[in-house]
Design an enzyme around this catalytic site. Structure first.
Site, PDB file in Angstrom:
ATOM      1  N   HIS A   1       0.809  -1.221   0.000  1.00  0.00           N
ATOM      2  CA  HIS A   1       0.000   0.000   0.000  1.00  0.00           C
ATOM      3  C   HIS A   1       0.844   1.273   0.000  1.00  0.00           C
ATOM      4  O   HIS A   1       0.685   2.145  -0.859  1.00  0.00           O
ATOM      5  CB  HIS A   1      -0.886   0.028   1.258  1.00  0.00           C
ATOM      6  CG  HIS A   1      -1.781  -1.143   1.435  1.00  0.00           C
ATOM      7  ND1 HIS A   1      -2.914  -1.346   0.684  1.00  0.00           N
ATOM      8  CD2 HIS A   1      -1.725  -2.176   2.318  1.00  0.00           C
ATOM      9  CE1 HIS A   1      -3.523  -2.444   1.085  1.00  0.00           C
ATOM     10  NE2 HIS A   1      -2.821  -2.968   2.073  1.00  0.00           N
ATOM     11  N   ASP A   2       1.725   1.394   0.986  1.00  0.00           N
ATOM     12  CA  ASP A   2       2.428   2.649   1.201  1.00  0.00           C
ATOM     13  C   ASP A   2       3.453   2.938   0.110  1.00  0.00           C
ATOM     14  O   ASP A   2       3.708   4.104  -0.227  1.00  0.00           O
ATOM     15  CB  ASP A   2       3.109   2.630   2.564  1.00  0.00           C
ATOM     16  CG  ASP A   2       2.103   2.522   3.702  1.00  0.00           C
ATOM     17  OD1 ASP A   2       0.939   2.893   3.493  1.00  0.00           O
ATOM     18  OD2 ASP A   2       2.487   2.056   4.792  1.00  0.00           O
TER      19      ASP A   2
END
Length: 316
Positions: free
Chosen positions: A241-242
């Site tokens: 995600h990040d």
């Protein structure tokens, strides 16, 4: 001209990949890291950030210790995807940090870095938004120094902690509402709807591990997280995600965004922490938040692989 970059983070396995992408990208200059509670306690997220920077040969980057709890209501710390230490139980395999946290707390460090910057700074919050809400509340005069916020958080079509709430927003809904709804800083939101679609396979990780000792150490942090995502995804892979948010900060436009009116549910019902996105074609509310809903997924994975393979040139 390199874009000054600050990452606000709660490492976290995918946060580790995000920091690595930033360290390996010549388009940006990583000038600071701030830590926040989230995936694990603030003590662990700070230790993880310091050790990850040591792995990446970036001990020079100051790390400001931030909020240990949300703005208003206690946080139940329900995340288990990253293991007990935030890095699948392998935090101790990382190099010892050669320096401790900066003497300045996160908000003070953010303020001073913004004041000193000669050009607008991109801030990438990839954990709960508590530090950023505090910064904007205490120092509204600094908003013109922020070129853009690139926030990983929220779910347009549902959540991962509850049926409607994504972890980062759910962890401090009041802070998220302040940043995403009430402030007027240019903001790009990278929601989990897209980041899940950008998940990488176990084969991708195996190939990455062969590119350098640093990359192999990074991949070695994934077992608990990978096991969790095998269940979530139904196939042998994991979401980063990040790192997807950092990719957008490094190469603006690699993700496709659309402006929407939004709100954050701060009630105490079953939708607490939900991102409320008004997708109606005709709506009077201002479309203030740019939400990335699409990307060339194979191209994005290739970009991430290329940058992370570049870790061969870093210390470690």
């Amino acid at each position: 001209m390199r874009t000054p970059l600050i990452i606000d983070t709660d490492p976290g396995v995918d946060d580790a990949f995000a920091l690595a992408v930033a360290a390996a990208s010549p388009e940006v200059e990583l000038i600071g890291v701030t830590t926040v509670f989230g995936n694990v306690s603030l003590e662990n997220t700070t230790r993880n950030a310091l050790r990850l920077l040591a792995l990446l040969g970036r001990d020079d980057v100051p790390v400001g210790v931030g909020a240990s709890r949300p703005l208003v209501h206690p946080h139940p710390h329900l995340s288990s995807a990253h293991g007990s230490d935030g890095l699948s139980g392998y935090a101790d395999t990382l190099p010892e940090a050669t320096r401790g946290p900066d003497a300045r707390d996160a908000v003070t460090l953010l303020r001073e870095l913004l004041e000193q910057a000669a050009r607008p700074v991109t801030i990438v919050p990839i954990g709960p938004l508590t530090n950023i809400a505090l910064l904007l509340a205490a120092h509204p005069d600094l908003k013109p120094k922020i070129g853009r916020l690139v926030v990983m958080g929220g779910g347009v079509g549902g959540g991962n902690v509850t049926a409607t709430a994504e972890f980062n927003v759910w962890s401090d809904p009041e802070a998220a509402r302040r940043v995403l709804v009430e402030e007027d800083v240019p903001t790009t939101l990278v929601p989990m709807d897209l980041t899940r679609r950008c998940a990488v396979s176990a084969e991708w990780l195996d190939a990455l591990a062969k590119t350098s000792a640093v990359a192999a150490t990074l991949v070695g942090l994934t077992p608990s997280y990978l096991e969790t995502y095998r269940r979530f995804l139904g196939w042998d892979g994991m979401a980063v995600h990040d790192a997807v948010a950092v990719a957008e900060a490094v190469r603006p436009g690699i993700l496709s965004g659309t402006p929407f009116p939004v709100d954050v549910d701060c009630s105490f019902g079953p939708n607490r922490g939900a991102l409320v996105v008004d997708q109606r074609l005709e709506v009077d509310a201002p479309k203030t938040l740019d939400i990335t809903m699409d990307a060339d997924l194979d191209g994005l994975r290739a970009f991430l692989f290329e940058r992370l393979a570049g870790l061969a040139g870093l210390a470690g």
